[in-house]
Design a protein around this motif. Structure first.
Motif, short mmCIF file in Angstrom:
data_model
loop_
_atom_site.label_atom_id
_atom_site.label_comp_id
_atom_site.label_asym_id
_atom_site.label_seq_id
_atom_site.Cartn_x
_atom_site.Cartn_y
_atom_site.Cartn_z
N UNK A 1 -18.36 16.55 -7.72
CA UNK A 1 -17.81 16.76 -9.06
C UNK A 1 -16.34 17.15 -8.95
N UNK A 2 -15.53 16.66 -9.89
CA UNK A 2 -14.10 16.97 -9.89
C UNK A 2 -13.49 16.69 -8.51
N UNK A 3 -13.83 15.54 -7.98
CA UNK A 3 -13.41 15.20 -6.62
C UNK A 3 -12.09 14.46 -6.56
N UNK A 4 -11.56 14.36 -5.36
CA UNK A 4 -10.32 13.64 -5.09
C UNK A 4 -10.54 12.66 -3.95
N UNK A 5 -10.03 11.45 -4.12
CA UNK A 5 -10.00 10.46 -3.05
C UNK A 5 -8.54 10.21 -2.73
N UNK A 6 -8.13 10.55 -1.52
CA UNK A 6 -6.73 10.40 -1.11
C UNK A 6 -6.60 9.16 -0.22
N UNK A 7 -5.69 8.28 -0.61
CA UNK A 7 -5.49 7.00 0.07
C UNK A 7 -4.07 6.95 0.63
N UNK A 8 -3.94 6.53 1.87
CA UNK A 8 -2.61 6.34 2.45
C UNK A 8 -2.60 5.07 3.29
N UNK A 9 -1.63 4.21 3.01
CA UNK A 9 -1.45 2.97 3.77
C UNK A 9 -2.74 2.16 3.88
N UNK A 10 -3.46 2.08 2.75
CA UNK A 10 -4.64 1.23 2.70
C UNK A 10 -5.92 1.84 3.21
N UNK B 1 -17.94 0.06 2.07
CA UNK B 1 -19.26 0.41 1.59
C UNK B 1 -19.46 1.87 1.27
N UNK B 2 -18.51 2.73 1.68
CA UNK B 2 -18.61 4.16 1.42
C UNK B 2 -17.20 4.73 1.27
N UNK B 3 -17.13 5.94 0.75
CA UNK B 3 -15.85 6.64 0.62
C UNK B 3 -15.83 7.80 1.60
N UNK B 4 -15.18 7.59 2.74
CA UNK B 4 -15.02 8.67 3.71
C UNK B 4 -13.77 8.39 4.53
N UNK B 5 -13.19 9.43 5.13
CA UNK B 5 -11.95 9.24 5.88
C UNK B 5 -12.08 8.17 6.96
N UNK B 6 -11.04 7.34 7.06
CA UNK B 6 -11.00 6.26 8.03
C UNK B 6 -11.45 4.93 7.49
N UNK B 7 -12.12 4.93 6.34
CA UNK B 7 -12.58 3.67 5.75
C UNK B 7 -11.42 2.98 5.04
N UNK B 8 -11.52 1.65 4.93
CA UNK B 8 -10.56 0.92 4.11
C UNK B 8 -10.74 1.34 2.66
N UNK B 9 -9.63 1.41 1.93
CA UNK B 9 -9.66 1.92 0.57
C UNK B 9 -10.03 0.83 -0.42
N UNK B 10 -11.28 0.38 -0.37
CA UNK B 10 -11.86 -0.48 -1.41
C UNK B 10 -12.54 0.46 -2.39
N UNK B 11 -11.86 0.76 -3.47
CA UNK B 11 -12.26 1.84 -4.37
C UNK B 11 -12.19 1.36 -5.81
N UNK B 12 -13.15 1.81 -6.63
CA UNK B 12 -13.16 1.46 -8.05
C UNK B 12 -13.25 2.73 -8.89
N UNK B 13 -12.42 2.81 -9.93
CA UNK B 13 -12.50 3.88 -10.92
C UNK B 13 -13.14 3.29 -12.17
N UNK B 14 -14.28 3.85 -12.57
CA UNK B 14 -15.06 3.33 -13.69
C UNK B 14 -14.90 4.21 -14.92
N UNK B 15 -15.03 3.61 -16.09
CA UNK B 15 -14.95 4.38 -17.33
C UNK B 15 -16.16 5.29 -17.52
N UNK C 1 0.83 -1.19 0.00
CA UNK C 1 0.00 0.00 0.00
C UNK C 1 0.88 1.24 0.00
N UNK C 2 0.35 2.35 -0.55
CA UNK C 2 1.11 3.58 -0.66
C UNK C 2 0.15 4.75 -0.64
#
Length: 437
Positions: free
Chosen positions: A46-55, A375-389, A27-28
Protein backbone atom coordinates in the motif's frame (compact mmCIF):
# COMPACT_ATOMS: atom_id res chain seq x y z
CA UNK A 1 32.11 6.40 -62.09
CA UNK A 2 30.28 6.64 -58.75
CA UNK A 3 27.63 9.31 -58.78
CA UNK A 4 27.86 11.82 -55.92
CA UNK A 5 24.68 13.27 -54.53
CA UNK A 6 24.63 16.70 -52.91
CA UNK A 7 22.33 17.09 -49.91
CA UNK A 8 21.82 20.68 -48.69
CA UNK A 9 22.74 21.22 -45.00
CA UNK A 10 19.20 22.29 -44.06
CA UNK A 11 17.84 18.96 -45.36
CA UNK A 12 20.42 17.06 -43.31
CA UNK A 13 19.26 18.96 -40.23
CA UNK A 14 15.62 18.15 -40.99
CA UNK A 15 16.46 14.47 -41.47
CA UNK A 16 18.31 14.37 -38.15
CA UNK A 17 15.39 16.02 -36.39
CA UNK A 18 12.96 13.53 -37.93
CA UNK A 19 15.05 10.61 -36.73
CA UNK A 20 15.17 12.07 -33.25
CA UNK A 21 11.39 12.40 -33.20
CA UNK A 22 10.90 8.85 -34.50
CA UNK A 23 13.17 7.28 -31.88
CA UNK A 24 11.59 6.22 -28.57
CA UNK A 25 12.17 8.43 -25.57
CA UNK A 26 15.39 7.59 -23.73
CA UNK A 27 15.17 5.78 -20.41
CA UNK A 28 15.52 7.92 -17.28
CA UNK A 29 14.95 7.92 -13.52
CA UNK A 30 11.23 7.58 -12.74
CA UNK A 31 9.50 7.23 -9.39
CA UNK A 32 5.95 5.89 -9.47
CA UNK A 33 4.57 6.82 -6.05
CA UNK A 34 1.51 6.40 -3.87
CA UNK A 35 -0.17 3.49 -5.63
CA UNK A 36 -1.16 0.00 -4.54
CA UNK A 37 1.79 -1.94 -5.92
CA UNK A 38 1.41 -5.61 -6.84
CA UNK A 39 4.93 -7.03 -7.27
CA UNK A 40 3.35 -10.48 -7.95
CA UNK A 41 6.43 -12.23 -6.55
CA UNK A 42 5.60 -10.83 -3.09
CA UNK A 43 2.74 -9.31 -1.11
CA UNK A 44 0.99 -6.11 -2.30
CA UNK A 45 2.36 -2.80 -1.01
CA UNK A 46 0.00 0.00 0.00
CA UNK A 47 1.20 3.53 -0.81
CA UNK A 48 4.17 1.96 -2.55
CA UNK A 49 6.90 3.32 -4.79
CA UNK A 50 8.50 1.74 -7.85
CA UNK A 51 11.82 3.40 -8.68
CA UNK A 52 13.13 2.98 -12.22
CA UNK A 53 16.56 3.95 -13.50
CA UNK A 54 17.94 3.38 -17.00
CA UNK A 55 15.24 0.89 -17.89
CA UNK A 56 15.55 -1.27 -14.76
CA UNK A 57 13.69 -1.40 -11.47
CA UNK A 58 16.07 -0.39 -8.70
CA UNK A 59 13.71 -0.31 -5.71
CA UNK A 60 10.17 -1.33 -4.74
CA UNK A 61 8.61 -0.61 -1.37
CA UNK A 62 6.77 1.75 0.95
CA UNK A 63 9.88 3.65 2.14
CA UNK A 64 11.94 4.13 -1.00
CA UNK A 65 14.30 7.11 -1.10
CA UNK A 66 13.52 9.09 -4.25
CA UNK A 67 16.43 10.87 -5.98
CA UNK A 68 16.04 14.60 -6.53
CA UNK A 69 16.34 14.24 -10.32
CA UNK A 70 13.61 11.56 -10.61
CA UNK A 71 10.50 12.20 -12.65
CA UNK A 72 7.63 11.65 -10.20
CA UNK A 73 4.47 9.88 -11.34
CA UNK A 74 1.64 10.18 -8.82
CA UNK A 75 -0.23 6.87 -8.67
CA UNK A 76 -2.34 7.70 -5.62
CA UNK A 77 -5.59 5.74 -5.77
CA UNK A 78 -4.28 3.66 -8.66
CA UNK A 79 -2.82 0.16 -9.07
CA UNK A 80 0.70 -0.64 -10.29
CA UNK A 81 1.55 -4.05 -11.77
CA UNK A 82 4.10 -5.68 -14.05
CA UNK A 83 3.27 -5.48 -17.74
CA UNK A 84 0.89 -8.20 -18.89
CA UNK A 85 2.10 -11.18 -20.93
CA UNK A 86 -0.08 -12.95 -23.51
CA UNK A 87 1.34 -16.43 -24.09
CA UNK A 88 -0.38 -17.40 -27.36
CA UNK A 89 -0.50 -14.84 -30.18
CA UNK A 90 0.32 -14.25 -33.81
CA UNK A 91 0.75 -10.53 -33.20
CA UNK A 92 2.89 -8.97 -35.92
CA UNK A 93 2.71 -12.12 -38.07
CA UNK A 94 -0.75 -11.55 -39.55
CA UNK A 95 -2.04 -8.11 -40.50
CA UNK A 96 -4.92 -8.76 -42.91
CA UNK A 97 -6.34 -12.27 -43.01
CA UNK A 98 -7.48 -11.95 -46.63
CA UNK A 99 -4.13 -10.62 -47.91
CA UNK A 100 -1.46 -13.29 -48.39
CA UNK A 101 1.44 -10.82 -48.37
CA UNK A 102 0.60 -9.87 -44.77
CA UNK A 103 0.42 -13.44 -43.44
CA UNK A 104 3.72 -14.79 -42.10
CA UNK A 105 2.61 -17.27 -39.45
CA UNK A 106 2.65 -20.47 -41.48
CA UNK A 107 5.44 -22.26 -43.31
CA UNK A 108 4.53 -24.07 -46.52
CA UNK A 109 5.99 -27.41 -45.42
CA UNK A 110 4.53 -30.05 -47.74
CA UNK A 111 5.03 -32.83 -45.21
CA UNK A 112 3.61 -30.80 -42.32
CA UNK A 113 6.98 -30.61 -40.54
CA UNK A 114 8.45 -27.11 -40.19
CA UNK A 115 10.51 -27.48 -36.99
CA UNK A 116 13.23 -25.15 -38.28
CA UNK A 117 10.74 -22.36 -39.08
CA UNK A 118 11.46 -19.29 -36.95
CA UNK A 119 8.18 -17.40 -36.92
CA UNK A 120 9.62 -14.22 -35.41
CA UNK A 121 11.87 -13.59 -38.40
CA UNK A 122 8.75 -12.41 -40.28
CA UNK A 123 7.57 -10.14 -37.45
CA UNK A 124 6.24 -6.71 -38.44
CA UNK A 125 7.39 -4.32 -35.65
CA UNK A 126 5.13 -1.62 -37.13
CA UNK A 127 1.97 -3.68 -37.01
CA UNK A 128 -1.07 -1.52 -36.25
CA UNK A 129 -2.16 -4.12 -33.69
CA UNK A 130 0.91 -3.73 -31.47
CA UNK A 131 -0.05 -0.26 -30.11
CA UNK A 132 -3.63 -1.52 -29.61
CA UNK A 133 -2.36 -4.31 -27.34
CA UNK A 134 0.18 -2.08 -25.61
CA UNK A 135 -2.27 0.64 -24.52
CA UNK A 136 -4.25 -2.06 -22.70
CA UNK A 137 -1.22 -2.98 -20.57
CA UNK A 138 0.19 -5.86 -22.63
CA UNK A 139 3.96 -5.38 -22.77
CA UNK A 140 5.16 -8.83 -23.87
CA UNK A 141 3.72 -11.65 -26.00
CA UNK A 142 4.66 -15.09 -27.23
CA UNK A 143 4.59 -14.99 -31.03
CA UNK A 144 3.88 -18.48 -32.39
CA UNK A 145 3.52 -20.09 -35.83
CA UNK A 146 0.48 -22.00 -37.02
CA UNK A 147 -0.48 -24.78 -39.44
CA UNK A 148 0.95 -28.25 -39.83
CA UNK A 149 2.03 -31.17 -37.69
CA UNK A 150 5.11 -29.44 -36.26
CA UNK A 151 4.50 -25.77 -36.86
CA UNK A 152 7.84 -24.21 -35.90
CA UNK A 153 9.47 -22.18 -33.16
CA UNK A 154 7.94 -19.43 -31.02
CA UNK A 155 9.57 -16.32 -29.54
CA UNK A 156 9.01 -14.03 -26.56
CA UNK A 157 8.59 -10.48 -27.88
CA UNK A 158 8.35 -7.11 -26.13
CA UNK A 159 5.91 -4.59 -27.61
CA UNK A 160 8.21 -1.57 -27.52
CA UNK A 161 9.36 0.44 -30.51
CA UNK A 162 12.25 -0.49 -32.78
CA UNK A 163 13.44 -3.30 -35.04
CA UNK A 164 12.83 -7.03 -34.79
CA UNK A 165 16.14 -7.34 -32.93
CA UNK A 166 14.98 -4.69 -30.43
CA UNK A 167 11.65 -6.42 -29.77
CA UNK A 168 12.61 -10.10 -29.59
CA UNK A 169 13.46 -10.79 -25.96
CA UNK A 170 14.15 -14.53 -26.18
CA UNK A 171 13.99 -17.02 -29.02
CA UNK A 172 13.16 -19.78 -29.39
CA UNK A 173 11.01 -20.33 -26.30
CA UNK A 174 9.01 -23.35 -27.52
CA UNK A 175 8.53 -25.77 -30.36
CA UNK A 176 4.90 -25.58 -31.47
CA UNK A 177 2.99 -28.76 -32.40
CA UNK A 178 -0.42 -28.79 -34.09
CA UNK A 179 -3.76 -29.87 -32.68
CA UNK A 180 -3.96 -33.65 -32.77
CA UNK A 181 -7.76 -33.41 -32.70
CA UNK A 182 -8.07 -30.86 -35.47
CA UNK A 183 -5.10 -31.17 -37.81
CA UNK A 184 -5.94 -33.09 -40.99
CA UNK A 185 -3.97 -33.25 -44.23
CA UNK A 186 -2.91 -35.68 -46.95
CA UNK A 187 -0.31 -37.03 -44.50
CA UNK A 188 -2.42 -37.10 -41.32
CA UNK A 189 -6.04 -38.24 -41.22
CA UNK A 190 -6.57 -39.49 -37.66
CA UNK A 191 -5.36 -38.95 -34.10
CA UNK A 192 -3.39 -42.21 -34.09
CA UNK A 193 -1.63 -41.20 -37.29
CA UNK A 194 -0.81 -37.80 -35.80
CA UNK A 195 0.96 -39.51 -32.90
CA UNK A 196 2.61 -41.98 -35.29
CA UNK A 197 4.10 -39.14 -37.34
CA UNK A 198 5.36 -37.41 -34.20
CA UNK A 199 7.02 -40.62 -32.99
CA UNK A 200 8.66 -41.10 -36.39
CA UNK A 201 10.07 -37.58 -36.21
CA UNK A 202 11.32 -38.03 -32.65
CA UNK A 203 12.86 -41.46 -33.44
CA UNK A 204 14.57 -40.10 -36.54
CA UNK A 205 15.90 -37.14 -34.57
CA UNK A 206 17.46 -39.59 -32.14
CA UNK A 207 18.98 -41.53 -35.04
CA UNK A 208 20.33 -38.33 -36.55
CA UNK A 209 21.83 -37.26 -33.21
CA UNK A 210 23.64 -40.60 -32.88
CA UNK A 211 25.24 -40.48 -36.32
CA UNK A 212 25.27 -37.09 -38.00
CA UNK A 213 28.32 -38.02 -40.03
CA UNK A 214 26.55 -40.90 -41.80
CA UNK A 215 23.62 -38.65 -42.61
CA UNK A 216 25.90 -35.99 -44.10
CA UNK A 217 27.66 -38.64 -46.25
CA UNK A 218 24.33 -40.02 -47.40
CA UNK A 219 25.07 -43.39 -45.78
CA UNK A 220 22.00 -43.45 -43.53
CA UNK A 221 18.47 -44.53 -44.33
CA UNK A 222 16.03 -41.88 -45.47
CA UNK A 223 14.68 -39.84 -42.56
CA UNK A 224 11.26 -38.21 -42.29
CA UNK A 225 12.55 -34.63 -42.04
CA UNK A 226 15.21 -32.38 -43.49
CA UNK A 227 18.56 -31.80 -41.80
CA UNK A 228 17.48 -28.34 -40.61
CA UNK A 229 14.26 -29.70 -39.09
CA UNK A 230 16.10 -32.54 -37.37
CA UNK A 231 18.64 -30.09 -35.95
CA UNK A 232 15.80 -27.92 -34.65
CA UNK A 233 14.25 -30.92 -32.87
CA UNK A 234 17.42 -31.81 -30.95
CA UNK A 235 16.85 -29.26 -28.10
CA UNK A 236 13.31 -30.64 -27.76
CA UNK A 237 14.56 -34.21 -27.26
CA UNK A 238 17.23 -33.02 -24.84
CA UNK A 239 14.58 -31.29 -22.73
CA UNK A 240 16.17 -27.89 -23.34
CA UNK A 241 13.22 -26.49 -25.30
CA UNK A 242 9.59 -27.05 -24.23
CA UNK A 243 7.11 -28.37 -26.76
CA UNK A 244 3.75 -26.58 -26.90
CA UNK A 245 1.09 -29.11 -27.91
CA UNK A 246 -2.39 -27.96 -28.86
CA UNK A 247 -4.90 -30.36 -27.28
CA UNK A 248 -8.48 -29.79 -26.13
CA UNK A 249 -10.10 -33.22 -25.71
CA UNK A 250 -9.32 -34.90 -22.40
CA UNK A 251 -8.02 -38.06 -24.13
CA UNK A 252 -5.79 -35.96 -26.41
CA UNK A 253 -4.27 -34.28 -23.36
CA UNK A 254 -3.61 -37.68 -21.78
CA UNK A 255 -2.02 -38.91 -25.03
CA UNK A 256 0.23 -35.84 -25.17
CA UNK A 257 1.38 -36.44 -21.59
CA UNK A 258 2.16 -40.10 -22.34
CA UNK A 259 4.11 -39.14 -25.48
CA UNK A 260 6.12 -36.58 -23.53
CA UNK A 261 6.91 -39.13 -20.82
CA UNK A 262 7.98 -41.69 -23.44
CA UNK A 263 10.52 -39.34 -25.01
CA UNK A 264 11.49 -37.19 -22.03
CA UNK A 265 9.93 -34.01 -23.43
CA UNK A 266 8.86 -30.87 -21.55
CA UNK A 267 5.25 -30.41 -22.70
CA UNK A 268 2.99 -27.39 -22.39
CA UNK A 269 -0.69 -28.00 -23.18
CA UNK A 270 -2.25 -25.19 -25.23
CA UNK A 271 -6.03 -24.79 -25.31
CA UNK A 272 -7.00 -27.52 -22.87
CA UNK A 273 -10.77 -27.05 -23.14
CA UNK A 274 -11.40 -30.32 -21.31
CA UNK A 275 -8.28 -30.16 -19.13
CA UNK A 276 -10.42 -29.88 -15.99
CA UNK A 277 -11.58 -33.46 -16.61
CA UNK A 278 -8.03 -34.79 -16.20
CA UNK A 279 -6.68 -32.09 -13.88
CA UNK A 280 -5.22 -34.58 -11.37
CA UNK A 281 -3.27 -36.39 -14.10
CA UNK A 282 -1.95 -33.10 -15.46
CA UNK A 283 -0.89 -31.98 -11.99
CA UNK A 284 0.81 -35.32 -11.27
CA UNK A 285 2.78 -35.02 -14.53
CA UNK A 286 3.67 -31.38 -13.68
CA UNK A 287 2.53 -30.20 -17.10
CA UNK A 288 1.55 -26.51 -17.40
CA UNK A 289 -1.58 -25.50 -19.31
CA UNK A 290 -2.28 -22.37 -21.37
CA UNK A 291 -6.03 -21.89 -21.16
CA UNK A 292 -8.74 -19.24 -21.39
CA UNK A 293 -11.90 -18.38 -19.48
CA UNK A 294 -14.05 -16.35 -21.89
CA UNK A 295 -15.83 -19.15 -23.73
CA UNK A 296 -17.91 -22.16 -22.71
CA UNK A 297 -19.49 -22.76 -26.11
CA UNK A 298 -17.98 -25.80 -27.88
CA UNK A 299 -16.36 -24.89 -31.18
CA UNK A 300 -15.76 -28.53 -32.18
CA UNK A 301 -16.33 -32.09 -31.00
CA UNK A 302 -12.99 -31.84 -29.19
CA UNK A 303 -14.29 -29.02 -26.99
CA UNK A 304 -17.66 -30.42 -25.90
CA UNK A 305 -16.53 -30.21 -22.26
CA UNK A 306 -15.68 -26.49 -22.39
CA UNK A 307 -16.43 -24.55 -19.22
CA UNK A 308 -15.35 -21.20 -17.86
CA UNK A 309 -14.38 -22.69 -14.49
CA UNK A 310 -11.55 -24.56 -16.25
CA UNK A 311 -8.63 -22.36 -15.01
CA UNK A 312 -9.97 -22.33 -11.44
CA UNK A 313 -10.42 -26.12 -11.37
CA UNK A 314 -6.93 -26.65 -12.76
CA UNK A 315 -5.37 -24.36 -10.16
CA UNK A 316 -7.35 -26.10 -7.42
CA UNK A 317 -5.77 -29.38 -8.54
CA UNK A 318 -2.28 -27.83 -8.42
CA UNK A 319 -1.74 -27.30 -12.18
CA UNK A 320 0.43 -24.39 -13.34
CA UNK A 321 -1.85 -22.16 -15.44
CA UNK A 322 -1.10 -19.28 -17.79
CA UNK A 323 -4.14 -17.54 -19.24
CA UNK A 324 -4.59 -17.04 -22.98
CA UNK A 325 -7.48 -16.10 -25.26
CA UNK A 326 -10.06 -18.78 -25.95
CA UNK A 327 -12.92 -16.72 -27.37
CA UNK A 328 -11.81 -17.19 -30.97
CA UNK A 329 -8.91 -16.70 -33.40
CA UNK A 330 -9.16 -12.91 -33.27
CA UNK A 331 -7.67 -13.00 -29.76
CA UNK A 332 -4.46 -14.42 -31.20
CA UNK A 333 -4.37 -12.01 -34.12
CA UNK A 334 -6.00 -8.72 -33.24
CA UNK A 335 -7.54 -8.66 -29.76
CA UNK A 336 -4.40 -9.64 -27.88
CA UNK A 337 -5.42 -6.97 -25.35
CA UNK A 338 -8.34 -9.19 -24.25
CA UNK A 339 -5.97 -11.12 -21.99
CA UNK A 340 -6.98 -8.98 -19.01
CA UNK A 341 -10.63 -9.88 -19.66
CA UNK A 342 -9.71 -13.55 -19.68
CA UNK A 343 -8.15 -13.02 -16.25
CA UNK A 344 -11.18 -11.11 -14.98
CA UNK A 345 -13.50 -13.86 -16.19
CA UNK A 346 -11.31 -16.51 -14.59
CA UNK A 347 -11.78 -14.72 -11.25
CA UNK A 348 -15.53 -14.49 -11.81
CA UNK A 349 -15.56 -18.28 -12.28
CA UNK A 350 -13.60 -19.20 -9.20
CA UNK A 351 -9.90 -18.47 -9.75
CA UNK A 352 -8.27 -16.35 -7.05
CA UNK A 353 -7.41 -12.77 -8.00
CA UNK A 354 -3.74 -13.31 -7.17
CA UNK A 355 -3.58 -16.48 -9.29
CA UNK A 356 -5.24 -14.70 -12.22
CA UNK A 357 -2.78 -11.79 -12.14
CA UNK A 358 0.13 -14.21 -11.85
CA UNK A 359 -1.23 -16.20 -14.80
CA UNK A 360 -0.76 -13.17 -17.08
CA UNK A 361 2.54 -11.94 -15.62
CA UNK A 362 5.04 -14.07 -13.71
CA UNK A 363 3.83 -17.56 -14.66
CA UNK A 364 4.29 -17.10 -18.43
CA UNK A 365 7.65 -15.43 -17.75
CA UNK A 366 8.69 -18.55 -15.84
CA UNK A 367 7.37 -20.95 -18.49
CA UNK A 368 9.28 -19.20 -21.27
CA UNK A 369 12.56 -18.60 -19.46
CA UNK A 370 12.37 -14.88 -18.74
CA UNK A 371 11.37 -14.71 -15.06
CA UNK A 372 14.71 -13.16 -14.18
CA UNK A 373 13.82 -10.08 -16.27
CA UNK A 374 10.02 -9.67 -16.53
CA UNK A 375 6.76 -10.73 -14.90
CA UNK A 376 7.31 -9.18 -11.46
CA UNK A 377 8.28 -5.89 -9.83
CA UNK A 378 11.54 -6.30 -7.95
CA UNK A 379 15.02 -4.77 -8.11
CA UNK A 380 17.05 -5.84 -11.13
CA UNK A 381 14.04 -6.59 -13.32
CA UNK A 382 13.39 -4.77 -16.58
CA UNK A 383 10.92 -1.95 -16.00
CA UNK A 384 7.88 -3.33 -17.84
CA UNK A 385 5.37 -1.56 -15.62
CA UNK A 386 1.73 -0.49 -15.92
CA UNK A 387 -0.15 2.13 -13.89
CA UNK A 388 -3.88 1.33 -13.88
CA UNK A 389 -6.83 3.56 -13.06
CA UNK A 390 -8.14 0.81 -10.75
CA UNK A 391 -8.35 -2.98 -10.54
CA UNK A 392 -6.66 -4.16 -13.77
CA UNK A 393 -8.99 -7.16 -14.03
CA UNK A 394 -12.13 -5.01 -14.04
CA UNK A 395 -13.76 -4.32 -17.40
CA UNK A 396 -13.68 -0.51 -17.28
CA UNK A 397 -10.18 -0.06 -15.84
CA UNK A 398 -7.71 1.80 -18.06
CA UNK A 399 -3.96 1.42 -18.40
CA UNK A 400 -3.02 5.06 -17.78
CA UNK A 401 0.75 4.66 -18.21
CA UNK A 402 2.65 1.81 -19.84
CA UNK A 403 6.43 1.45 -19.56
CA UNK A 404 8.59 -1.02 -21.47
CA UNK A 405 12.19 -1.18 -20.30
CA UNK A 406 11.61 2.10 -18.50
CA UNK A 407 10.38 3.97 -21.57
CA UNK A 408 6.82 5.31 -21.46
CA UNK A 409 4.92 4.12 -24.50
CA UNK A 410 2.79 6.48 -26.62
CA UNK A 411 -0.98 6.23 -26.24
CA UNK A 412 -1.81 6.73 -29.90
CA UNK A 413 -3.38 3.81 -31.75
CA UNK A 414 -5.15 3.47 -35.08
CA UNK A 415 -8.48 3.19 -33.28
CA UNK A 416 -7.91 6.45 -31.41
CA UNK A 417 -6.71 8.23 -34.53
CA UNK A 418 -9.86 7.17 -36.38
CA UNK A 419 -12.04 8.18 -33.44
CA UNK A 420 -10.51 11.66 -33.34
CA UNK A 421 -10.75 12.00 -37.11
CA UNK A 422 -14.46 11.21 -37.22
CA UNK A 423 -15.54 12.62 -33.85
CA UNK A 424 -16.91 15.72 -35.61
CA UNK A 425 -17.72 16.00 -39.30
CA UNK A 426 -16.36 18.89 -41.37
CA UNK A 427 -18.85 21.72 -42.07
CA UNK A 428 -19.13 20.85 -45.77
CA UNK A 429 -19.80 17.13 -45.19
CA UNK A 430 -22.88 15.81 -47.02
CA UNK A 431 -25.38 14.03 -44.76
CA UNK A 432 -28.76 12.46 -45.62
CA UNK A 433 -30.43 15.52 -44.06
CA UNK A 434 -28.41 17.96 -46.14
CA UNK A 435 -25.02 19.62 -45.93
CA UNK A 436 -23.17 20.02 -42.66
CA UNK A 437 -23.03 17.87 -39.50
Amino acid sequence: MTRQWYVPPHRLALAAASLALAAPASAQTIAITGGRVHPVSSAPIENGTVLIRDGRIVAVGADVTIPADAQRVDATGKVVTPGLINSATQLGLVEIGQEASTRDARAAAGDGIAAAFRAWEGLNPRSAYIPAARVEGVTTVVVAPSGGLVQGQAALVDLGEGSIADLVRRAPVAMVVGDMGGYRSDEVGARGEFLLRLRELLDDTRAYMRNRASFERGDSRELVASRSDLEAMIPVLRGELPVAIAADRATDIEAAILLAREYGLRPIIVGGAEAWMVADAIAAARVPVLVGAMNNIPSSFSTLGSRQENPALLRRAGVTVALIGNAGGDEELFNVRNIKYEAGNAVAYGMSWDDALRAITLTPAELFGAADRIGALRPGMDANVVVWSGDPLELRTLAERVYIKGVEMPEETRQRMLMERYRTLPPDYDTPAGRGP
